[in-house]
Structures are given as C-alpha cells and as structure tokens.
Design an enzyme around this catalytic site. Structure first.
Site, short mmCIF file in Angstrom:
data_model
loop_
_atom_site.label_atom_id
_atom_site.label_comp_id
_atom_site.label_asym_id
_atom_site.label_seq_id
_atom_site.Cartn_x
_atom_site.Cartn_y
_atom_site.Cartn_z
N LYS A 21 -10.28 45.65 -52.94
CA LYS A 21 -9.84 46.21 -54.23
C LYS A 21 -8.32 46.35 -54.24
CE LYS A 21 -8.52 50.41 -52.58
NZ LYS A 21 -7.15 50.87 -52.50
N PRO A 105 -7.23 41.58 -45.10
CA PRO A 105 -6.35 42.13 -44.07
C PRO A 105 -6.67 43.59 -43.74
CG PRO A 105 -5.07 41.33 -45.96
CD PRO A 105 -6.50 41.07 -46.26
N ILE A 106 -6.50 43.93 -42.46
CA ILE A 106 -6.89 45.27 -41.96
C ILE A 106 -5.74 46.27 -42.15
CG2 ILE A 106 -7.60 46.53 -39.86
CD1 ILE A 106 -8.68 43.74 -38.86
N GLY A 109 -4.54 48.84 -47.35
CA GLY A 109 -4.62 49.51 -48.65
C GLY A 109 -5.51 48.75 -49.61
N LEU A 110 -6.39 47.89 -49.05
CA LEU A 110 -7.26 47.05 -49.88
C LEU A 110 -8.73 47.44 -49.73
CD1 LEU A 110 -5.56 43.63 -49.00
CD2 LEU A 110 -5.31 44.92 -51.13
N ALA A 111 -9.00 48.54 -49.04
CA ALA A 111 -10.35 49.06 -48.84
C ALA A 111 -11.27 48.08 -48.11
CB ALA A 111 -10.98 49.51 -50.17
N SER A 114 -13.91 49.94 -46.14
CA SER A 114 -14.85 50.59 -47.07
C SER A 114 -15.79 49.56 -47.69
CB SER A 114 -14.09 51.29 -48.20
OG SER A 114 -13.22 52.25 -47.67
N ASP A 147 -13.39 55.68 -50.61
CA ASP A 147 -13.38 54.44 -51.41
C ASP A 147 -14.73 53.70 -51.36
OD1 ASP A 147 -10.74 54.85 -52.04
OD2 ASP A 147 -9.95 53.42 -50.58
O1 C5P Z 1 -11.93 59.25 -47.25
P1 C5P Z 1 -11.13 58.45 -46.32
O2 C5P Z 1 -11.69 58.44 -44.92
O3 C5P Z 1 -10.77 57.10 -46.78
O4 C5P Z 1 -9.74 59.22 -46.18
C1 C5P Z 1 -8.83 58.99 -45.14
C2 C5P Z 1 -7.80 60.11 -45.14
O5 C5P Z 1 -6.95 60.01 -46.30
C3 C5P Z 1 -8.38 61.51 -45.23
O6 C5P Z 1 -8.70 62.00 -43.96
C4 C5P Z 1 -7.23 62.28 -45.86
O7 C5P Z 1 -6.26 62.57 -44.89
C5 C5P Z 1 -6.63 61.27 -46.82
N1 C5P Z 1 -7.17 61.40 -48.19
C6 C5P Z 1 -6.78 62.45 -48.99
N2 C5P Z 1 -7.28 62.56 -50.25
C7 C5P Z 1 -8.13 61.64 -50.74
C8 C5P Z 1 -8.54 60.55 -49.95
C9 C5P Z 1 -8.03 60.45 -48.67
O8 C5P Z 1 -5.97 63.30 -48.59
N3 C5P Z 1 -8.60 61.78 -51.97
#
Ligand code: C5P
Length: 318
Positions: A21, A105-106, A109-111, A114, A147
């Site tokens: 994404k 790519p790892i 920022g492209l999920a 996820s 995500d």
């Molecule tokens: O949910 P996810 O594992 O992708 O989030 C990774 C980190 O990004 C979280 O541990 C948090 O530090 C940050 N985050 C946040 N607010 C969000 C999504 C992610 O602060 N809405």
C-alpha cells in the site's frame, strides 16, 4: 474480497497475492490511551505484491521459507504470528508449509509485512477449513498490527483509530500509476518515527474526541482520492514525513528527484518511509519519467518500481 475459494483439492498449493500500500494521506490526530497514535489516513493498494504458497500438513507444524534471506522466517514474522493466531481457533492439529516470494521492499513504509500477515489469514482460513468471514478475519487481524486489517480488503480506504477502523471507498481511477523509489540500504523503524513525532510535535496534537471527529469529517469530504483528476496537482499530507525526512538523506534525495520529474500529480513519502512516490495519470507516463531520470536515481542509490493502483487487497491466485 471473498474469503471463500471453491475449487481447491487437498494436496494442491494454494497461492495468495499480497499487495503493498501507499498512503495518500497520513495525519496524526493525537495520542491514545493505549500509547498508540490516533490517525486519519487514506491507504491505497498498489500492484506491487508478494506471493505466498500454502500447503496443508498434518504434523501440527507451521513452517515458513522465503526467497529473501534477510527476512526472519521465525516467530517475529507476521505470517507465523497470523498462523499461530488462526491455529488457536482451529480445533484440529493442523499444520502448514508456507513459502513467501518477497517482492515488496522490507522496512519501506509499504506495509509489506502486514500484507503477508493478511495473506496468511486468508490462505490458512481456507486451507484449514475454518470458515471465518472477512469481518471476523478483519477483527482478528488488528491483533497482528495496525495496517493488517486494511491489507485484507485493500483498494482505497479511510483508516482511522490506530489504522484498523476502516471505511471503504469506491476505488478511484485505477489507471493512476505510481513511480515508487527506495534506497535498498535504508529502512525506517515505525516505532522510532512515531516516537520522534511524539517528542517533537505532541504539544500541537489534538486531544479530544470531538476535535478528532471534526478532522475525520473533513477527510471524508476530500474527494480527490475517490477519482484522481488526471490534470491537477495534488498535495499529499504525511505527518511522518516531517520527522523522517530531516533525519534520512535517502528520503530527501528521493523527494528532490521525484519533485524534479515533470507531469506528476503528487509527490510524497509513504507511511513511515523511507519509500517515496510520485503519482502519474497513467503507467506510460510513470515509466517515461522513470526512464528519463534513471541516471539521477541510480546516482542517488535509489531503486525504482512503476505500478498501478489496485482495487483489491489480498486475493487467491490459484
Ligand atoms: O501496529 P504496528 O505494529 O504496525 O505498530 C508499530 C509501532 O508503530 C507501534 O508499536 C507504535 O510505536 C507505532 N504506532 C503508533 N500509532 C499507530 C500505529 C503505530 O504509535 N496508530
């Protein structure tokens, strides 16, 4: 997206496509009681996808292999986490052998991670005959990451809350193309990016639900991502860009080069970066810009991809 696939035989390999994404909008509204950030985003699936193959086993084991050796295939991988989560629900001693072909790519920022987690939920729900509905899968998927729920249905969606409260939009113009660039040597930690935003900008965050809802309403009224006008420049907001770009030379170079390219509709960083993108009215113009600027991109150490918007998230391929 359908959670059901009709024509599957026991020994067959089930193949699922897991698209990346980009963020067409990423706005940090404030802080939540759970420590996460309250967000207002628009996410868009693109036609750059990983592929996962699933085969059922009866040994009760879950094994993951991947063609990219830099990626862990152990319990921190979202595919394994998704499999463990579903197996808890299954009452049988089921197992699976999973192979991941990594194209996204790892740490970009492209999920990508996820999307793989969402693909594992879709694939294993079917493989193990669990018959969970899409909305049940969506609820479960929020446990895996913010995500992951979006990645299940994909397309174009408003994403609120941590990112897991979804409002599906009619996908806009799928002829819109993306020229995506990333330095393969650089990745950005999402917790670091949000932590940095909190440190620098939390004094200007909104702090009550009424104000959050006002911002959500405004975003619902924005129309361009429901059908990007092909001749109009669009300004994309990404609140993480202002914390990541100053600290990441690869993002600065990417944004500079993309901004020099003629004919783009918009230029921005995706998610927590470091991948950045330019939108084009069609694939041909994205490819032309990519070709025209190939030397500048190479000199800056940036890899590039051209792809289109995609109307769907994870889906069965066979
Ligand atoms: O949910 P996810 O594992 O992708 O989030 C990774 C980190 O990004 C979280 O541990 C948090 O530090 C940050 N985050 C946040 N607010 C969000 C999504 C992610 O602060 N809405």
């Amino acid at each position: 997206m359908s959670a059901i696939k009709m024509d599957y035989f026991a020994d067959e390999i089930l193949r699922v496509s897991a698209p990346a994404k980009i963020n067409l909008h990423l706005e940090i509204l404030g802080l939540r009681n759970d420590g996460f950030h309250e967000l207002a985003m628009v996410m868009q699936s693109i036609d750059l996808a990983d592929e996962l193959d699933f085969q059922k086993t009866n040994d009760g084991l879950i094994s993951l292999s991947c063609d990219d050796s830099s990626l862990s295939t152990e319990k921190e991988n979202l595919v394994i986490k998704a499999a463990e989560l579903l197996r808890k629900i299954s009452e049988q001693k089921v197992g699976a052998s999973i192979h991941l072909r990594k194209r996204i790519p790892i740490g970009a920022g492209l999920a990508g991670g996820s999307a793989d987690g969402a693909a594992a939920l879709l694939g294993l729900n079917y493989l193990w005959g669990l018959q969970l509905t899409v909305s049940q899968l969506e609820k479960l998927s929020a446990e895996l990451g913010s995500d992951v729920p979006f990645c299940l249905e994909g397309g174009t969606q408003l994403c609120f809350g941590r990112g897991e409260c979804l409002e599906k939009l009619n996908s806009g113009d799928t002829s819109i193309a993306v020229l995506l660039v990333k330095d393969p040597r650089v990745s950005v930690s999402t917790p670091w990016a949000y932590g940095r935003s909190k440190k620098l900008f939390s004094s200007s965050y909104l702090n009550d639900e009424h104000d959050f809802e006002e911002r959500r309403k405004l975003l619902r009224e924005v129309t361009w991502f429901k059908g990007v006008p092909s001749n109009q420049r669009i300004s994309i907001r990404n609140d993480l860009q202002r914390v990541v770009a100053p600290e990441t030379q690869a993002v600065q170079s990417a944004l500079e080069i993309l901004s020099e390219m003629p004919g783009s509709l918009a230029v921005a960083m995706s998610g927590s970066g470091p991948s950045c993108f330019a939108l084009y009215p069609d694939l041909k113009s994205a490819e032309a810009a990519n070709y025209q600027f190939r030397r500048q991109l190479k000199a800056a150490g940036l890899k590039s991809w051209c792809c289109s918007f995609r109307k769907q998230g994870v889906r069965f391929l066979k």
